[in-house]
Design an enzyme around this catalytic site. Structure first.
Site: not given
Ligand code: SAM
Ligand code: DTB
Ligand code: SF4
Length: 351
Positions: A53, A57, A60, A97, A128, A188, A260
């Protein structure tokens, strides 16, 4: 009860400062006004494109900026995604999801993800996706394909954000959430705790979420899963009670949202998870894998639900339904074999 979108920092801080029992009691009381206290919604996650990616972040496993030893994977074939969705449905998930390690989807990826949505939806599952930033047009295309929810987290407070991510801004995230909402998708949006942030940052995150023009229908509270090789790989643990407080305050600020209990359940014992449900958490990710890291065994979660009397109504319904289906199937088989016996007998007579 009217939903509020004007929570002040002082009000939220006062909730965090309550004695633990008072906070959890208040959260459970509000929870009961809006939800069945013994029902927990269950979603299963699948990483449809893994690693490499471009975003940085700091928590991650999938960021291309850090060496985490993760096996990268291109966008999965649609058939593979459908197989996983069927599997998830058979194990009892109600929502599937799909997550991709993208900054945002490229136009050439869109036909594939739209087809995934259509086919997963056709299985009778809620859908999702979490694919990074979306343009207004992409959000509309996903809605038209039948997507129910879009996940895009704010992750932390605006003040702490720059210490966690530098390649996309807080406003970028708010813009995506606005596109998702305008397209008519359910939102979400939540964040991560245990990033080394202060309580003021947890307050700031919840204040942002609760003061959005509409509360997200689903608010994931993730406990950081520490990933070796990332800058947050060995950050100090967060006090578990502070995590439960965060869940409870989320419940109080956004009384009609599903809160959640998300990443990090593997490091929580059963008693802690029960306290999270008491504090108003009412959905989880279910299945042995989150996106790239592990999640509790499905059988363990089923057993935990059984011990706590969670979803016993649904489980009862499912077992009744499957028992009835099994009876119907065996009756059909009996009828078929009777028919073929009759056919054989008449053939024998003719011969
Ligand atoms: N790439 C997309 C994006 O970030 O918008 C979607 C997938 S991303 C993995 C979804 C969310 O998972 C992140 O926003 C973050 O809140 C959460 N997450 C990722 N890694 C995590 C970790 N190690 N521990 C806890 N939560 C994590
Ligand atoms: C969310 O808030 N948590 C999920 C989901 N949305 C996409 C992801 C958790 C990821 C945990 C780390 C991993 O498995 O890579
Ligand atoms: Fe990429 Fe999402 Fe991981 Fe950030 S959280 S590095 S955007 S996959």
């Amino acid at each position: 009860m009217t939903l509020r979108h004007d929570w002040s920092r002082n009000e939220i801080r006062a909730l965090f400062d309550l004695p633990f029992m008072d906070l959890v009691f208040r959260a459970q009381t509000v929870h009961r006004q809006h939800f069945d206290p013994n029902a927990v919604q269950v979603s299963t996650l699948l990483s449809i494109k893994t690693g490499a990616c471009p975003e940085d972040c700091k928590y991650c496993s999938q960021s291309g900026h850090y060496d985490t030893g993760l096996d990268k994977e291109k966008l999965l074939a649609i058939q593979k995604v459908i197989e996983e969705a069927i599997n998830a449905k058979e194990k009892g998930a109600s929502r599937f999801c799909m997550g991709a390690a993208w900054r945002s989807p490229r136009e050439k990826d869109m036909p594939y993800v739209l087809e995934m949505v259509k086919q997963v939806k056709a299985l009778g599952l809620e859908t999702c996706m979490t694919l990074g930033m979306l343009s207004a047009e992409q959000a509309v295309a996903l809605k038209e394909a039948g997507l129910d929810y879009y996940n895009h987290n704010l992750d932390t407070s605006p003040e702490h954000y720059g210490k966690i991510i530098t390649t996309r801004s807080y406003d970028d995230r708010l813009n995506t959430l606005a596109h998702v909402r305008e397209a008519g998708l359910k939102v979400c949006a939540g964040g991560i705790v245990g990033l080394g942030e202060a309580r003021e940052d947890r307050i700031g995150l919840l204040m942002q979420l609760a003061n959005l023009p509409a509360h997200p229908e689903s608010v994931p509270i993730n406990m950081l899963v520490k990933i070796a090789g990332t800058p947050l790989g060995d950050v100090d643990d967060l006090d578990p009670f502070e995590f439960i407080r965060t869940v409870a305050v989320a419940r109080l600020l956004m009384p009609e949202s599903h809160v959640r209990l998300s990443a990090g359940r593997e490091t929580m014992n059963d008693q802690m998870q029960a306290l999270c449900f008491m504090a108003g958490a009412n959905s989880i990710f279910y299945g042995e894998k989150l996106l790239t890291t592990s999640n509790p065994e499905a059988a363990h979660d089923r057993q935990l639900f059984q011990r706590l009397g969670i979803n016993s109504k649904q489980t009862q319904d499912v077992s009744d339904a499957s028992r009835e289906e099994a009876i119907a199937q065996s009756l059909r088989q009996q009828q078929l074999s009777a028919l073929s016996r009759d056919a054989m007998a008449s053939r024998d007579t003719v011969n």
